[in-house]
Design a protein around this motif. Structure first.
Motif, PDB file in Angstrom:
ATOM      1  N   GLN A  18     -11.733 -10.019  -0.482  1.00 41.17           N
ATOM      2  CA  GLN A  18     -13.143 -10.066  -0.876  1.00 41.17           C
ATOM      3  C   GLN A  18     -13.519  -8.830  -1.700  1.00 41.17           C
ATOM      4  O   GLN A  18     -12.723  -7.913  -1.851  1.00 41.17           O
ATOM      5  N   ARG A  19     -14.767  -8.818  -2.130  1.00 36.16           N
ATOM      6  CA  ARG A  19     -15.267  -7.670  -2.912  1.00 36.16           C
ATOM      7  C   ARG A  19     -15.121  -6.342  -2.166  1.00 36.16           C
ATOM      8  O   ARG A  19     -14.897  -5.297  -2.754  1.00 36.16           O
ATOM      9  N   ASP A  20     -15.309  -6.396  -0.824  1.00 34.21           N
ATOM     10  CA  ASP A  20     -15.245  -5.151  -0.039  1.00 34.21           C
ATOM     11  C   ASP A  20     -13.806  -4.769   0.310  1.00 34.21           C
ATOM     12  O   ASP A  20     -13.564  -3.918   1.151  1.00 34.21           O
ATOM     13  N   ARG A  21     -12.839  -5.433  -0.325  1.00 37.52           N
ATOM     14  CA  ARG A  21     -11.391  -5.207  -0.155  1.00 37.52           C
ATOM     15  C   ARG A  21     -10.907  -5.562   1.243  1.00 37.52           C
ATOM     16  O   ARG A  21      -9.852  -5.108   1.677  1.00 37.52           O
ATOM     17  N   THR A  22     -11.668  -6.376   1.982  1.00 38.96           N
ATOM     18  CA  THR A  22     -11.162  -6.929   3.244  1.00 38.96           C
ATOM     19  C   THR A  22     -10.877  -8.410   2.999  1.00 38.96           C
ATOM     20  O   THR A  22     -11.157  -8.934   1.916  1.00 38.96           O
ATOM     21  N   ILE A  23     -10.341  -9.076   4.027  1.00 41.83           N
ATOM     22  CA  ILE A  23     -10.143 -10.526   3.905  1.00 41.83           C
ATOM     23  C   ILE A  23     -11.148 -11.240   4.817  1.00 41.83           C
ATOM     24  O   ILE A  23     -10.888 -12.306   5.366  1.00 41.83           O
ATOM     25  N   GLY A  24     -12.320 -10.592   4.962  1.00 38.44           N
ATOM     26  CA  GLY A  24     -13.399 -11.230   5.709  1.00 38.44           C
ATOM     27  C   GLY A  24     -13.118 -11.297   7.199  1.00 38.44           C
ATOM     28  O   GLY A  24     -12.421 -10.452   7.756  1.00 38.44           O
ATOM     29  N   PRO A  25     -13.644 -12.335   7.871  1.00 36.38           N
ATOM     30  CA  PRO A  25     -13.536 -12.437   9.341  1.00 36.38           C
ATOM     31  C   PRO A  25     -12.084 -12.481   9.826  1.00 36.38           C
ATOM     32  O   PRO A  25     -11.799 -12.124  10.968  1.00 36.38           O
ATOM     33  N   ILE A  26     -11.169 -12.908   8.963  1.00 30.27           N
ATOM     34  CA  ILE A  26      -9.751 -13.016   9.369  1.00 30.27           C
ATOM     35  C   ILE A  26      -9.206 -11.638   9.737  1.00 30.27           C
ATOM     36  O   ILE A  26      -8.375 -11.498  10.629  1.00 30.27           O
ATOM     37  N   GLU A  27      -9.701 -10.610   9.045  1.00 30.12           N
ATOM     38  CA  GLU A  27      -9.235  -9.245   9.314  1.00 30.12           C
ATOM     39  C   GLU A  27      -9.495  -8.871  10.771  1.00 30.12           C
ATOM     40  O   GLU A  27      -8.631  -8.327  11.452  1.00 30.12           O
ATOM     41  N   GLU A  28     -10.696  -9.186  11.246  1.00 24.82           N
ATOM     42  CA  GLU A  28     -11.088  -8.895  12.624  1.00 24.82           C
ATOM     43  C   GLU A  28     -10.241  -9.700  13.601  1.00 24.82           C
ATOM     44  O   GLU A  28      -9.778  -9.190  14.626  1.00 24.82           O
ATOM     45  N   LEU A  29     -10.027 -10.985  13.288  1.00 21.30           N
ATOM     46  CA  LEU A  29      -9.205 -11.852  14.153  1.00 21.30           C
ATOM     47  C   LEU A  29      -7.778 -11.311  14.254  1.00 21.30           C
ATOM     48  O   LEU A  29      -7.178 -11.305  15.327  1.00 21.30           O
ATOM     49  N   ALA A  30      -7.251 -10.855  13.123  1.00 17.40           N
ATOM     50  CA  ALA A  30      -5.878 -10.328  13.114  1.00 17.40           C
ATOM     51  C   ALA A  30      -5.791  -9.068  13.967  1.00 17.40           C
ATOM     52  O   ALA A  30      -4.864  -8.913  14.773  1.00 17.40           O
ATOM     53  N   LEU A  31      -6.780  -8.181  13.817  1.00 22.76           N
ATOM     54  CA  LEU A  31      -6.765  -6.938  14.586  1.00 22.76           C
ATOM     55  C   LEU A  31      -6.916  -7.223  16.080  1.00 22.76           C
ATOM     56  O   LEU A  31      -6.228  -6.610  16.909  1.00 22.76           O
ATOM     57  N   ASP A  32      -7.766  -8.174  16.434  1.00 23.51           N
ATOM     58  CA  ASP A  32      -7.913  -8.564  17.852  1.00 23.51           C
ATOM     59  C   ASP A  32      -6.588  -9.080  18.399  1.00 23.51           C
ATOM     60  O   ASP A  32      -6.208  -8.793  19.532  1.00 23.51           O
ATOM     61  N   PHE A  33      -5.897  -9.857  17.571  1.00 28.68           N
ATOM     62  CA  PHE A  33      -4.608 -10.408  17.983  1.00 28.68           C
ATOM     63  C   PHE A  33      -3.606  -9.272  18.226  1.00 28.68           C
ATOM     64  O   PHE A  33      -2.896  -9.255  19.236  1.00 28.68           O
ATOM     65  N   VAL A  34      -3.571  -8.301  17.315  1.00 29.24           N
ATOM     66  CA  VAL A  34      -2.642  -7.174  17.435  1.00 29.24           C
ATOM     67  C   VAL A  34      -2.977  -6.348  18.684  1.00 29.24           C
ATOM     68  O   VAL A  34      -2.085  -5.945  19.432  1.00 29.24           O
ATOM     69  N   LYS A  35      -4.275  -6.135  18.929  1.00 30.92           N
ATOM     70  CA  LYS A  35      -4.685  -5.377  20.128  1.00 30.92           C
ATOM     71  C   LYS A  35      -4.263  -6.107  21.406  1.00 30.92           C
ATOM     72  O   LYS A  35      -3.869  -5.488  22.392  1.00 30.92           O
ATOM     73  N   ASP A  36      -4.345  -7.431  21.373  1.00 28.73           N
ATOM     74  CA  ASP A  36      -3.932  -8.233  22.518  1.00 28.73           C
ATOM     75  C   ASP A  36      -2.421  -8.088  22.749  1.00 28.73           C
ATOM     76  O   ASP A  36      -1.960  -7.960  23.887  1.00 28.73           O
ATOM     77  N   GLN A  37      -1.647  -8.089  21.649  1.00 28.17           N
ATOM     78  CA  GLN A  37      -0.194  -7.887  21.765  1.00 28.17           C
ATOM     79  C   GLN A  37       0.109  -6.502  22.326  1.00 28.17           C
ATOM     80  O   GLN A  37       1.038  -6.326  23.107  1.00 28.17           O
ATOM     81  N   GLN A  38      -0.703  -5.514  21.918  1.00 29.89           N
ATOM     82  CA  GLN A  38      -0.515  -4.152  22.428  1.00 29.89           C
ATOM     83  C   GLN A  38      -0.780  -4.114  23.938  1.00 29.89           C
ATOM     84  O   GLN A  38      -0.009  -3.513  24.700  1.00 29.89           O
ATOM     85  N   ARG A  39      -1.853  -4.778  24.361  1.00 29.85           N
ATOM     86  CA  ARG A  39      -2.177  -4.828  25.796  1.00 29.85           C
ATOM     87  C   ARG A  39      -1.041  -5.449  26.592  1.00 29.85           C
ATOM     88  O   ARG A  39      -0.757  -5.060  27.717  1.00 29.85           O
ATOM     89  N   LYS A  40      -0.404  -6.454  25.976  1.00 27.22           N
ATOM     90  CA  LYS A  40       0.721  -7.126  26.662  1.00 27.22           C
ATOM     91  C   LYS A  40       2.017  -6.324  26.524  1.00 27.22           C
ATOM     92  O   LYS A  40       3.073  -6.792  26.950  1.00 27.22           O
ATOM     93  N   ARG A  41       1.927  -5.170  25.854  1.00 25.86           N
ATOM     94  CA  ARG A  41       3.099  -4.304  25.595  1.00 25.86           C
ATOM     95  C   ARG A  41       4.205  -5.069  24.871  1.00 25.86           C
ATOM     96  O   ARG A  41       5.395  -4.950  25.198  1.00 25.86           O
ATOM     97  N   SER A  42       3.801  -5.873  23.881  1.00 25.14           N
ATOM     98  CA  SER A  42       4.783  -6.655  23.107  1.00 25.14           C
ATOM     99  C   SER A  42       5.349  -5.810  21.969  1.00 25.14           C
ATOM    100  O   SER A  42       5.345  -6.213  20.821  1.00 25.14           O
TER     101      SER A  42
END
Length: 208
Positions: free
Chosen positions: A144-168
């Motif tokens: 996007q204009r703000d150099r993010t990929i919109g809401p997907i960016e947040e979803l991806a980061l949430d997913f990564v944080k969840d993997q971190q919590r699971k110590r994956s």
């Protein structure tokens, strides 16, 4: 925007970075030989940019090294592949939840996402629902204009944080590995590299 972020597992065969990039760019998990050639050709074509100081080894030696299917890719290879495809590559590190963005200075219009567990790269995709076949995956996202990929960016980061919590992820300073050739045990990346240099063995399995 409907869907969930999913991790598409790439085989652990020392070429995971290349095959993960092949998947997110071309929906093809078998592109490693081709992408290794692309990187070697790119590096060979510009010895000034890809100097020994930059590569950590002489240009010619690096080109031969990266064509070896036992060798792993990292930041240098990701930056070259971002340029080759003309898309940003976001690589999320599970242990730190950091996201390294390759190709961002080129202001590309699209981005793909990878996830890294300390040793291994997998692909990240948007899937319409849990368990949906891979052919429904969306792996290329508009920047996007703000150099993010919109809401997907947040979803991806949430997913990564969840993997971190699971110590994956693998703590590469302290994980235990066994050499698949001689069955000797080593601790941490440093010992594994020393063992590989001393013996030429490059086949390690993690064990706990």
């Amino acid at each position: 925007m409907e869907g969930i972020v999913v991790r598409r597992v790439i085989p652990s065969d020392n070429s995971c970075l290349f095959n993960a990039v092949g998947y997110v760019m071309d929906h093809d998990k078998h592109k490693a030989p081709e992408l290794r050639q692309v990187i070697a050709a790119t590096v060979a074509s510009d010895p000034t940019k890809y100097s020994e100081a930059f590569l950590g080894k002489p240009n010619e030696e690096y080109c031969a090294w990266i064509l070896n299917s036992d060798k792993w890719g990292g930041a240098i290879e990701l930056s070259i592949l971002a340029e080759y495809y003309g898309r940003e590559i976001a690589a999320f590190d599970i242990q730190t939840t950091r996201c390294d963005l390759y190709g961002q200075e080129m202001k590309y219009a699209e981005r793909v996402m990878l996830i890294y567990d300390g040793l291994h790269y997998d692909a990240l995709a948007m899937s319409p629902f849990n368990g949906a076949p891979e052919e429904f995956d969306q792996t290329i996202f508009t920047v996007q204009r703000d150099r993010t990929i919109g809401p997907i960016e947040e979803l991806a980061l949430d997913f990564v944080k969840d993997q971190q919590r699971k110590r994956s992820y693998t703590d590469t300073a302290n994980f235990t590995l066994r050499c698949g050739v001689c069955q000797i045990g080593v601790i941490g990346q440093k010992e594994a590299i020393e063992h590989a240099k001393a013996t030429g063995h490059a086949n390690f399995q993690e064990y706990r």
